[in-house]
Design a protein around this motif. Structure first.
Motif, PDB file in Angstrom:
ATOM      1  N   PRO A  50      54.758  -4.444   5.472  1.00 49.40           N
ATOM      2  CA  PRO A  50      53.309  -4.389   5.275  1.00 49.40           C
ATOM      3  C   PRO A  50      52.621  -5.322   6.257  1.00 49.40           C
ATOM      4  N   VAL A  51      51.370  -5.022   6.561  1.00 47.96           N
ATOM      5  CA  VAL A  51      50.633  -5.808   7.547  1.00 47.96           C
ATOM      6  C   VAL A  51      49.207  -6.018   7.062  1.00 47.96           C
ATOM      7  N   VAL A  52      48.663  -7.199   7.348  1.00 54.32           N
ATOM      8  CA  VAL A  52      47.276  -7.489   6.986  1.00 54.32           C
ATOM      9  C   VAL A  52      46.472  -7.885   8.222  1.00 54.32           C
ATOM     10  N   LEU A  53      45.232  -7.472   8.228  1.00 50.06           N
ATOM     11  CA  LEU A  53      44.270  -7.897   9.238  1.00 50.06           C
ATOM     12  C   LEU A  53      43.574  -9.153   8.733  1.00 50.06           C
ATOM     13  N   ILE A  54      43.601 -10.228   9.508  1.00 52.64           N
ATOM     14  CA  ILE A  54      42.954 -11.491   9.143  1.00 52.64           C
ATOM     15  C   ILE A  54      41.637 -11.590   9.916  1.00 52.64           C
ATOM     16  N   ASP A 119      34.229  -3.594  14.672  1.00 50.23           N
ATOM     17  CA  ASP A 119      35.459  -4.096  15.278  1.00 50.23           C
ATOM     18  C   ASP A 119      36.574  -4.201  14.238  1.00 50.23           C
ATOM     19  N   ALA A 120      36.247  -4.674  13.037  1.00 50.97           N
ATOM     20  CA  ALA A 120      37.252  -4.772  11.977  1.00 50.97           C
ATOM     21  C   ALA A 120      37.793  -3.389  11.629  1.00 50.97           C
ATOM     22  N   ARG A 121      36.909  -2.409  11.544  1.00 49.53           N
ATOM     23  CA  ARG A 121      37.362  -1.040  11.259  1.00 49.53           C
ATOM     24  C   ARG A 121      38.297  -0.534  12.364  1.00 49.53           C
ATOM     25  N   ALA A 122      37.963  -0.861  13.606  1.00 52.43           N
ATOM     26  CA  ALA A 122      38.789  -0.404  14.723  1.00 52.43           C
ATOM     27  C   ALA A 122      40.189  -1.010  14.651  1.00 52.43           C
ATOM     28  N   TRP A 123      40.270  -2.292  14.287  1.00 57.54           N
ATOM     29  CA  TRP A 123      41.586  -2.925  14.158  1.00 57.54           C
ATOM     30  C   TRP A 123      42.384  -2.315  13.008  1.00 57.54           C
ATOM     31  N   LEU A 124      41.726  -2.025  11.892  1.00 57.09           N
ATOM     32  CA  LEU A 124      42.430  -1.408  10.763  1.00 57.09           C
ATOM     33  C   LEU A 124      43.006  -0.057  11.169  1.00 57.09           C
ATOM     34  N   THR A 125      42.229   0.714  11.905  1.00 59.70           N
ATOM     35  CA  THR A 125      42.731   2.009  12.389  1.00 59.70           C
ATOM     36  C   THR A 125      43.916   1.810  13.315  1.00 59.70           C
ATOM     37  N   TRP A 126      43.809   0.835  14.217  1.00 62.86           N
ATOM     38  CA  TRP A 126      44.893   0.558  15.169  1.00 62.86           C
ATOM     39  C   TRP A 126      46.169   0.186  14.429  1.00 62.86           C
ATOM     40  N   LEU A 127      46.050  -0.683  13.424  1.00 62.12           N
ATOM     41  CA  LEU A 127      47.237  -1.100  12.675  1.00 62.12           C
ATOM     42  C   LEU A 127      47.897   0.087  11.977  1.00 62.12           C
ATOM     43  N   SER A 128      47.084   0.983  11.439  1.00 62.60           N
ATOM     44  CA  SER A 128      47.647   2.133  10.723  1.00 62.60           C
ATOM     45  C   SER A 128      48.372   3.090  11.656  1.00 62.60           C
ATOM     46  N   GLN A 129      48.117   2.994  12.951  1.00 67.62           N
ATOM     47  CA  GLN A 129      48.729   3.896  13.922  1.00 67.62           C
ATOM     48  C   GLN A 129      50.013   3.344  14.542  1.00 67.62           C
ATOM     49  N   GLN A 130      50.399   2.106  14.164  1.00 62.67           N
ATOM     50  CA  GLN A 130      51.595   1.505  14.747  1.00 62.67           C
ATOM     51  C   GLN A 130      52.832   1.991  13.991  1.00 62.67           C
ATOM     52  N   PRO A 131      53.766   2.630  14.686  1.00 62.36           N
ATOM     53  CA  PRO A 131      54.911   3.248  13.999  1.00 62.36           C
ATOM     54  C   PRO A 131      55.867   2.254  13.361  1.00 62.36           C
ATOM     55  N   ASP A 132      55.809   0.990  13.766  1.00 61.50           N
ATOM     56  CA  ASP A 132      56.739   0.002  13.229  1.00 61.50           C
ATOM     57  C   ASP A 132      56.131  -0.840  12.113  1.00 61.50           C
ATOM     58  N   LEU A 133      54.901  -0.489  11.675  1.00 58.66           N
ATOM     59  CA  LEU A 133      54.234  -1.248  10.621  1.00 58.66           C
ATOM     60  C   LEU A 133      53.989  -0.359   9.409  1.00 58.66           C
ATOM     61  N   GLY A 134      53.961  -0.992   8.237  1.00 52.66           N
ATOM     62  CA  GLY A 134      53.795  -0.258   6.994  1.00 52.66           C
ATOM     63  C   GLY A 134      52.371  -0.296   6.468  1.00 52.66           C
ATOM     64  N   PRO A 135      52.205  -0.361   5.138  1.00 51.59           N
ATOM     65  CA  PRO A 135      50.866  -0.330   4.527  1.00 51.59           C
ATOM     66  C   PRO A 135      49.984  -1.458   5.031  1.00 51.59           C
ATOM     67  N   VAL A 136      48.688  -1.168   5.108  1.00 52.25           N
ATOM     68  CA  VAL A 136      47.725  -2.087   5.722  1.00 52.25           C
ATOM     69  C   VAL A 136      46.825  -2.719   4.662  1.00 52.25           C
ATOM     70  N   GLY A 137      46.636  -4.030   4.770  1.00 47.81           N
ATOM     71  CA  GLY A 137      45.676  -4.748   3.949  1.00 47.81           C
ATOM     72  C   GLY A 137      44.739  -5.547   4.826  1.00 47.81           C
ATOM     73  N   VAL A 138      43.792  -6.229   4.211  1.00 49.59           N
ATOM     74  CA  VAL A 138      42.840  -7.030   4.979  1.00 49.59           C
ATOM     75  C   VAL A 138      42.544  -8.324   4.233  1.00 49.59           C
ATOM     76  N   ILE A 139      42.481  -9.412   4.995  1.00 54.28           N
ATOM     77  CA  ILE A 139      42.110 -10.727   4.471  1.00 54.28           C
ATOM     78  C   ILE A 139      40.870 -11.191   5.214  1.00 54.28           C
TER      79      ILE A 139
END
Length: 320
Positions: A50-54, A119-139
């Protein structure tokens, strides 16, 4: 009003970060080139962690949580390291115009709070498109909490939200309250500030600003203020429909425990963790205000154990 306190299930939490892999990434967005650090766990972990955007707080706070005005607190760097130690990846980024993130138009009057939200929305989209990362959260920390709430008003891949020391009132209400509560401010200054905020709320520009109020209301910063006044944290959190954790320290000199209570009242489904003895940069702090502020410049202070445990346990449950 009842606050639901998050019950943590982990018996013990190791605060010594394990080795983690990190790499620098960039993202082109309208009007800016954003720079960030993607930190992933090392060693045994899920194939796609899992990955989070800070999202950083206000002012020139960089991706690590350092601010030239207050000191090298390193809040987000420490948070990312501890998340990685517990199997959670993270991306922390320099907001546009800060650190290594650049602007096509660097003029202050060209900046808008809406830009930070997009910009935050753009990063969340980018994270969701990375094949080596799982579910996305945000802090979101401090003003970053408001950015997170605003970003999640539209569809995003985020499946969990953590608000760290996030305000419950819009920036105009905060300015009014803080100016009125400071006995050093003459009544005429408070009245002028209120009149300026009224005008900004109507979409107007105020060209004549007293020198003492210029740091807050200079004409070049007014476009940013006008755009941010539209965002009400309580209304925004009421519309959130993903698992949410509200975290607040009771020795925070910038955001009140009352803010956490108001956010929780607006979104009854949210969990709340009140951290005793913890300040705005998420570390244990003395009651003395001067000693409290001094912690902002001490990068060696660890994030408070109970707060970190609450965040880790919440994210592990929400991002399974």
């Amino acid at each position: 009003m009842r606050i639901r306190v998050l019950l943590t299930l982990t018996a013990a939490l190791t605060l010594v970060p394990a080795r983690a892999a990190s790499r620098e990434v960039t993202l082109e967005v309208p009007g800016a080139r954003l720079a960030a650090t993607l930190q992933t766990p090392d060693g045994p972990q899920p194939v796609r962690p899992p990955v989070v955007l800070i999202i950083a707080g206000s002012g020139p706070t960089d991706r690590n949580g350092d601010n030239p005005a207050s000191g090298p607190a390193g809040t987000y760097r420490k948070l990312a390291a501890n998340l990685a130690a517990h199997g959670i990846a993270s991306l922390r980024y320099d907001k546009r115009g800060i650190g290594a993130s650049t602007l096509a138009d660097p003029r202050e009057e060209a900046q808008s709070f809406d830009d930070f939200v997009n910009d935050a929305r753009a990063w969340l989209t980018w994270l969701s498109q990375q094949p080596d990362l799982g579910p996305v959260g945000v802090i979101g920390h401090s003003e970053g909490g408001l950015i997170a709430l605003a970003a999640l008003q539209q569809a995003t891949p985020a499946r969990a939200l953590v608000l760290l020391a996030a305000p419950s009132e819009n920036i105009g209400a905060t300015i009014r309250r803080q100016l009125a509560q400071n006995p050093a401010n003459p009544p005429e200054i408070v009245q002028e500030a209120n009149a300026i905020l009224d005008a900004l709320g109507r979409g107007e520009t105020v060209m004549n600003v007293s020198p003492v109020l210029a740091p807050l209301f200079r004409p070049s910063v007014q476009p940013y203020l006008r755009s941010s006044l539209r965002y009400d944290p309580q209304r925004l959190i009421a519309a959130i429909n993903i698992p949410t954790l509200i975290v607040q320290g009771d020795r925070d000199l910038q955001v009140r425990v009352e803010d956490a209570r108001q956010l929780a009242a607006a979104q009854p489904a949210a969990h709340t963790h009140l951290a005793p003895g913890v300040n705005h940069v998420l570390v244990p702090a003395p009651l003395d205000p001067a000693g409290n502020v001094a912690t902002y410049a001490n990068a060696d202070l660890p994030i408070e154990r109970g707060l970190l445990r609450a965040v880790v346990d919440f994210l592990k449950a929400a991002l399974r």
